[in-house]
Design an enzyme around this catalytic site. Structure first.
Site, mmCIF file in Angstrom:
data_model
loop_
_atom_site.group_PDB
_atom_site.id
_atom_site.type_symbol
_atom_site.label_atom_id
_atom_site.label_comp_id
_atom_site.label_asym_id
_atom_site.label_seq_id
_atom_site.Cartn_x
_atom_site.Cartn_y
_atom_site.Cartn_z
ATOM 1 N N ASP A 12 0.636 -1.071 0.050
ATOM 2 C CA ASP A 12 0.167 -0.050 0.027
ATOM 3 C C ASP A 12 0.606 1.222 0.010
ATOM 4 O OD1 ASP A 12 -1.427 -2.265 0.671
ATOM 5 O OD2 ASP A 12 -2.875 -1.139 2.006
ATOM 6 N N ASN A 44 -4.043 3.968 -0.841
ATOM 7 C CA ASN A 44 -3.854 5.112 0.190
ATOM 8 C C ASN A 44 -3.149 6.088 -0.665
ATOM 9 O OD1 ASN A 44 -3.526 2.267 2.048
ATOM 10 N ND2 ASN A 44 -4.870 3.907 2.585
ATOM 11 N N HIS A 72 -10.534 1.342 0.400
ATOM 12 C CA HIS A 72 -10.645 2.719 0.306
ATOM 13 C C HIS A 72 -10.584 3.064 -1.314
ATOM 14 C CE1 HIS A 72 -9.742 3.784 4.295
ATOM 15 N NE2 HIS A 72 -8.396 3.300 4.095
ATOM 16 N N HIS A 179 -3.259 -4.375 3.316
ATOM 17 C CA HIS A 179 -4.040 -3.762 3.997
ATOM 18 C C HIS A 179 -3.667 -3.343 5.465
ATOM 19 C CE1 HIS A 179 -7.731 -1.962 5.808
ATOM 20 N NE2 HIS A 179 -8.033 -2.988 6.886
HETATM 21 FE FE LIG Z 1 -3.992 0.449 2.630
HETATM 22 FE FE LIG Z 2 -7.130 -1.152 3.155
#
Ligand SMILES: [Fe+2]
Ligand SMILES: [Fe+2]
Length: 267
Positions: A12, A44, A72, A179
């Site tokens: 991420d 993100n 997200h 995540h």
């Molecule tokens: Fe994330």
């Molecule tokens: Fe996430």
């Protein structure tokens, strides 16, 4: 016909700091590890929540082949049409069909075909459909279209990710978890030949709280009041894995974790 290929999967990417670090390190990583395909979780990338079309374009321009997302995915409304229109950006395959975007794609380089599947866990996460049968459905859709398949299992619970590794062992080349933004120390090739790691980690500022500015996260937790979060820029690291695919389809020869601090002088 498949041939040995290498995949770089980046955890991420959080905010501008994460994006800049990724772009700064990517050319050297691709060269040093002889990478054929670059897959990046970008959920993100836009100021810590979601992704915009402009940011996605910048990642593709920098050599990213496929962008995966997660819970997200829909934080930036502007990207909804982009998710429908662009083949190589994925949201979890077990989201509702009515939600923008799609959950798998195939990319090809020099005759090697790589399928990528994005999934969302169901434990402590909102996803419209159960993840295990939808993983099977995605693999069914990819049958005969790909020599190797990489699955990004975006999930909160370690148990659900470990279980998905076993569920897909021997049927896909790699299952990588995302995540939690914290890398786990369990990268290995499972007995059936699938490369696995419970969480790749994040590419962002380790001096915050999973990417959020430390003082804002602490204020929210100590006061129990709403606080607007912003991404931290303190102590950026790139977290990724390199997966060496076997010459045999849907098998991996190895998985190597990359936990790299920003080079000195990086701003
Ligand atoms: Fe994330
Ligand atoms: Fe996430």
């Amino acid at each position: 016909m498949s041939r040995p290929v290498a995949i770089l999967f980046v955890g991420d990417v959080v905010g501008a700091t994460g994006r800049r670090l990724l772009l700064a390190l990517l050319p050297e990583l691709v060269e040093r590890h002889a990478i054929d395909f670059v897959v990046v979780n970008g959920e993100n990338a836009a100021n810590g929540v979601g992704i915009t079309s402009k940011i996605a374009d910048a990642l593709f321009d920098a050599g990213v082949d496929v962008i995966t997302l997660g819970n997200h995915a829909y934080r930036q409304r502007e990207v909804y049409g982009y998710l429908d229109a662009h083949e190589r950006i994925l949201r979890p395959a077990n989201f509702l069909k009515s939600q923008p975007g799609h959950g798998w794609c195939v990319v090809e380089r020099d005759g090697a075909r790589l399928g990528i599947v994005n999934l969302s866990g169901n434990l402590y996460m909102r996803a419209g459909h159960p993840v295990f049968p939808h993983a099977d459905a995605a693999l069914h859709a990819l049958r005969d279209r790909a020599d190797h398949v990489l699955v990004d299992m975006h999930a909160e619970a370690t148990s659900e990710k470990v279980a998905m590794g076993w569920h897909l062992d021997g049927r896909v080349t790699a299952v990588v978890g995302t995540h939690t933004h914290v890398p786990t120390a369990d990268a290995r090739v499972l007995p059936g030949g699938t490369a696995y790691v419970t969480d790749v980690g994040m590419t962002g500022a380790r001096g915050g709280v999973i990417g959020v500015r430390r003082e804002l996260a602490l204020e929210a937790l100590t006061t129990q009041m709403p606080v607007k979060f912003e991404p931290s820029d303190v102590d950026p690291w790139l977290n990724a894995v390199v997966i060496r695919c076997s010459s045999e389809p849907m098998r991996a020869d190895g998985i190597e974790q990359l936990l790299l601090p920003a080079p000195s002088g990086f701003r």
